[in-house]
Design an enzyme around this catalytic site. Structure first.
Site, PDB file in Angstrom:
ATOM      1  CB  CYS A  75       2.373 -27.348  -3.530  1.00 33.83           C
ATOM      2  SG  CYS A  75       3.208 -26.200  -2.424  1.00 33.83           S
ATOM      3  CD  GLU A  89      -0.436 -30.550  -1.527  1.00 32.89           C
ATOM      4  OE1 GLU A  89      -0.297 -30.830  -0.330  1.00 32.89           O
ATOM      5  OE2 GLU A  89       0.490 -30.058  -2.215  1.00 32.89           O
ATOM      6  CB  CYS A  95       1.766 -25.326   2.204  1.00 30.91           C
ATOM      7  SG  CYS A  95       1.277 -24.744   0.556  1.00 30.91           S
TER       8      CYS A  95
END
Length: 135
Positions: free
Chosen positions: A52, A54, A91
């Protein structure tokens, strides 16, 4: 007051690699001392190896020497398969990493446009975070 990173995030979206989902995500992490780290999602045909945006930005910060507890802000912008900019939230796995790397004290800014920005503390997004103190 936080800086608006919309322009940087929008440009960064083009570096995301999401050939399977078409869901591009860009993230910018700001540390407590003002350092700036960028990340995008990178998908893999073997989905568990996807990263991801992030976590990509946070792992880059750690690689550059950032210490645990230094994440102050995470800024996120996403674009769906229809190429529309949308507001997205981290997430569960990214929430865990943000909580640990910020000492459970970061603010996450989810952008839908330059003026539509939704802030949340990581504690709001991940109540009762497991921070490893009991290990």
């Amino acid at each position: 007051m936080h800086k608006n990173y919309f322009t940087e995030l929008e440009k960064l979206l083009d570096n995301a690699q999401a050939p399977y989902s078409g869901f591009n995500v860009a993230a910018i992490v700001i540390t407590r001392n003002g350092d700036f780290y960028k990340g995008v999602n990178v998908e893999s045909a073997a989905y568990p190896t996807t990263i991801c945006a992030e976590r990509n930005a946070i792992h880059t910060a750690v690689t550059d020497g950032m210490k645990k507890g230094e994440v102050k802000e995470v800024h996120i912008l996403a674009r769906n398969a229809a190429q529309a900019l949308i507001k997205a939230h981290p997430c569960g796995g990214c929430r865990q990493v943000i909580a640990e790397q910020s000492g459970n004290d970061a603010v996450v800014y989810s952008y839908a446009s330059a003026s539509l920005i939704e802030p949340h503390t990581i504690n709001e997004l991940l109540p009762f975070a497991f921070l490893g103190a009991d290990l």
